[in-house]
Design a protein around this motif. Structure first.
Motif, PDB file in Angstrom:
ATOM      1  N   MET A  71      17.044   6.820  -3.827  1.00  8.25           N
ATOM      2  CA  MET A  71      17.447   6.238  -5.110  1.00  8.25           C
ATOM      3  C   MET A  71      18.942   5.917  -5.174  1.00  8.25           C
ATOM      4  N   PRO A 115       2.690  -6.214  -8.501  1.00  9.21           N
ATOM      5  CA  PRO A 115       3.911  -5.876  -7.784  1.00  9.21           C
ATOM      6  C   PRO A 115       3.962  -4.369  -7.523  1.00  9.21           C
ATOM      7  N   ASP A 116       4.566  -3.995  -6.412  1.00  9.42           N
ATOM      8  CA  ASP A 116       4.737  -2.564  -6.122  1.00  9.42           C
ATOM      9  C   ASP A 116       6.048  -2.389  -5.374  1.00  9.42           C
ATOM     10  N   VAL A 117       6.617  -1.198  -5.487  1.00  5.98           N
ATOM     11  CA  VAL A 117       7.920  -0.943  -4.858  1.00  5.98           C
ATOM     12  C   VAL A 117       7.969   0.468  -4.274  1.00  5.98           C
ATOM     13  N   HIS A 136       4.902  10.152  -6.649  1.00  4.49           N
ATOM     14  CA  HIS A 136       4.322   8.815  -6.598  1.00  4.49           C
ATOM     15  C   HIS A 136       3.838   8.582  -5.167  1.00  4.49           C
ATOM     16  N   LYS A 155       2.307   7.036  -1.955  1.00  7.76           N
ATOM     17  CA  LYS A 155       2.270   5.668  -1.424  1.00  7.76           C
ATOM     18  C   LYS A 155       1.192   5.570  -0.356  1.00  7.76           C
ATOM     19  N   TRP A 156       0.314   4.581  -0.478  1.00  6.25           N
ATOM     20  CA  TRP A 156      -0.684   4.258   0.550  1.00  6.25           C
ATOM     21  C   TRP A 156      -0.234   2.960   1.207  1.00  6.25           C
ATOM     22  N   VAL A 178       0.314   0.537  -1.961  1.00 14.25           N
ATOM     23  CA  VAL A 178      -0.015   0.745  -3.369  1.00 14.25           C
ATOM     24  C   VAL A 178       0.434   2.150  -3.746  1.00 14.25           C
ATOM     25  N   THR A 179       0.943   2.282  -4.957  1.00 12.46           N
ATOM     26  CA  THR A 179       1.462   3.562  -5.444  1.00 12.46           C
ATOM     27  C   THR A 179       0.467   4.211  -6.395  1.00 12.46           C
ATOM     28  N   ALA A 180       0.279   5.517  -6.243  1.00  8.74           N
ATOM     29  CA  ALA A 180      -0.543   6.293  -7.176  1.00  8.74           C
ATOM     30  C   ALA A 180       0.321   7.444  -7.711  1.00  8.74           C
ATOM     31  N   PRO A 181       0.498   7.537  -9.020  1.00  6.78           N
ATOM     32  CA  PRO A 181       1.342   8.621  -9.558  1.00  6.78           C
ATOM     33  C   PRO A 181       0.587   9.953  -9.622  1.00  6.78           C
ATOM     34  N   THR A 182      -0.003  10.317  -8.489  1.00  4.47           N
ATOM     35  CA  THR A 182      -0.891  11.478  -8.428  1.00  4.47           C
ATOM     36  C   THR A 182      -0.150  12.766  -8.750  1.00  4.47           C
ATOM     37  N   GLU A 189       2.737  13.119 -10.344  1.00  5.55           N
ATOM     38  CA  GLU A 189       3.233  13.100 -11.724  1.00  5.55           C
ATOM     39  C   GLU A 189       2.109  13.453 -12.694  1.00  5.55           C
TER      40      GLU A 189
END
Lengths: 313, 313
Positions: free
Chosen positions: A68, A117-119, A150, A152-153, A165-169, A171
């Motif tokens: 970050m 969109p994904d980051v 978060h 990331k796959w 793709v992001t999954a906020p698992t 969180e």
């Protein structure tokens, strides 16, 4: 004692870890500091102060930072590199806030499998490291998963990041564990892959794999009321449901890749994901997240043009 | 002025609403009081004090209460009636903490479509009321949805509750809206069915209806970073994703019923669910939740044997 050649830094939202490294990326010394969220407007001063003892002993050294620190809350905003992104393109898009003495690795952006969109920012460096540590990852289509707050796959094609793709698992788990009526948080210890309640949740989810997670979450509470689940096991049950949904959704999505999944992260968490993968007859290979980050930062350091390192060393 | 015949009460976790009613369930007066969570150990005193003015003017009246007042945190624990549950069986299983002057409606339990235990307490009374208000609901297989903190998807067969599943949709929305990095909560107003961001989320989810919700949630953040979604619209987008997942999962689940869905609840929320149903070419018929509760309590009052009412009226 090996010769100090550069400073590697993993500067996330809540933590900073700095490593004094030799040419091969071996750690000579390390230290910790404040996360980016607590360094607003003070990045140069914090960095100079923390690294002053190293500078006094070894002279000026180049530094490569990721995370970050390169975001809008960071030292300097380094634009995302769009996917597909080759490792060389990622290293080549590093930006410096101070004429090359400090270089910050860019994050990645993509249009993901759901046309959204994904980051990512920080994980790209771990992926670069995993590609160095595990050369088999550099060939063909591969799936990498970086579990966390978060998750990331990531899909790799011949070593390039093509999509993720992001999954906020993580969180969601923390919020539901601490603040919902679903789980009895006070009684819960950290979940391990051998927890019966965790395994049971994987099994129960697998019976109806197309169910939406929303319709399974209340079980964490209802099974307690029905005497089927101990209060102390409800967090592990929740963890199993979340990971089953995450793994099922990622592997069933359009464009998903067969074969083993490379899991990059802290061992306790990658072990949980490996268990969830096993339940779906997929193998999970764990790669230590810290080692991957360091290997990635080293790889970026080595690939930098000499001119960018002229100010250091 | 109509003759006061009984007191109807909806006593939930956080609120109590008491209604002085005539024989037909028409409200003569009403008042509010503390929820069950704030009445621990003081239920008789709180109830007697609140209803004292009515008692002085109209004499002792029977009371019918529903909701968490019948739970383990309530006045007396009324056991769940297992499904399939006929309306008469629900009314017949009322329990009293005080020799019949106050009667508390039982909740329902079932083994749901995912072979998990499930429970409701309070919603069964609204379902009884909806069956009175909408006689068409009493015939054949029908789907009823009671959206809220814990949304209930209920299957009726010839007026009996045969099965239901709970989705903590409202709880998840509140947690993610207030406490996650996904949504910019400060900028958000209450979502309405006409909000473009809400409709867009329904449409985006529908493009990949088998996706797991976990893999769509991060869009609330990534679309903001990509400039596709205003901060002020991110809560509406989140709401659309959650409702799309809830509606899709409920209607695609084993045992789901075709035809219109009867939505029981507060108008702003049932309108959002009706919009999500319309997006899937299903119609949603909204029934006011307060009116349904009152009709249900009245129906229970009317069905009570005379001996149970001997102490009142």
């Amino acid at each position: 004692m090996p010769r100090a050649r550069f400073v590697a830094g993993d500067w996330g939202t809540t933590n900073l870890r700095l490593f004094l490294c030799d040419e091969a990326g071996r750690v000579i010394e390390e230290l910790a500091g404040p996360g980016a969220a607590n360094t607003t407007g003070r990045f140069p001063a914090v960095f100079e102060q923390l690294t002053a003892p190293w500078r006094q002993r070894f002279g000026a050294l180049p530094a490569v930072l990721s995370g970050m620190v390169g975001s809008t809350i960071g030292w300097v905003t380094v634009p995302y590199v769009p996917c597909p992104a080759e490792p060389a393109a990622i290293a080549g898009a590093c930006a410096s806030p101070n004429d090359g003495r400090v270089l910050i690795v860019p994050g990645l952006s993509c249009r993901n499998r759901f046309d959204a969109p994904d980051v990512m920012r920080g994980e790209e460096t771990q992926i670069l490291g995993a590609l160095e540590l595990h050369p088999a990852l550099r060939t063909g289509r591969q799936t990498v998963c970086l579990p966390g707050t978060h998750t990331k796959w990531v899909v790799l094609e011949d070593g390039a990041v093509t999509e993720f793709v992001t999954a906020p698992t993580g969180e969601l788990f923390a919020l539901l564990r601490e603040r919902s009526v679903l789980v009895h948080a006070a009684a819960a210890a950290a979940t391990t892959p051998g927890d019966a309640a965790f395994i049971r949740a994987l099994d129960e989810f697998e019976r109806f794999p197309h169910a939406q997670l929303l319709h399974r979450l209340f079980e964490c509470r209802a099974r307690r009321l029905a005497g089927e689940l101990a209060d102390a096991d409800s967090a592990a049950y929740l963890s199993g449901l979340l990971l089953a949904s995450d793994v099922h959704g990622a592997l069933a999505a359009p464009g998903a890749v067969n074969g083993a999944v490379h899991l990059i992260g802290a061992a306790p968490l990658t072990a949980l994901y490996a268990a969830a993968l096993t339940r779906r007859n997929r193998s999970g290979l764990s790669i230590d997240g810290g080692a991957a980050a360091l290997a990635g930062l080293t790889q970026v350091f080595r690939s930098l043009p000499v001119r960018m390192l002229a100010h250091g060393g």
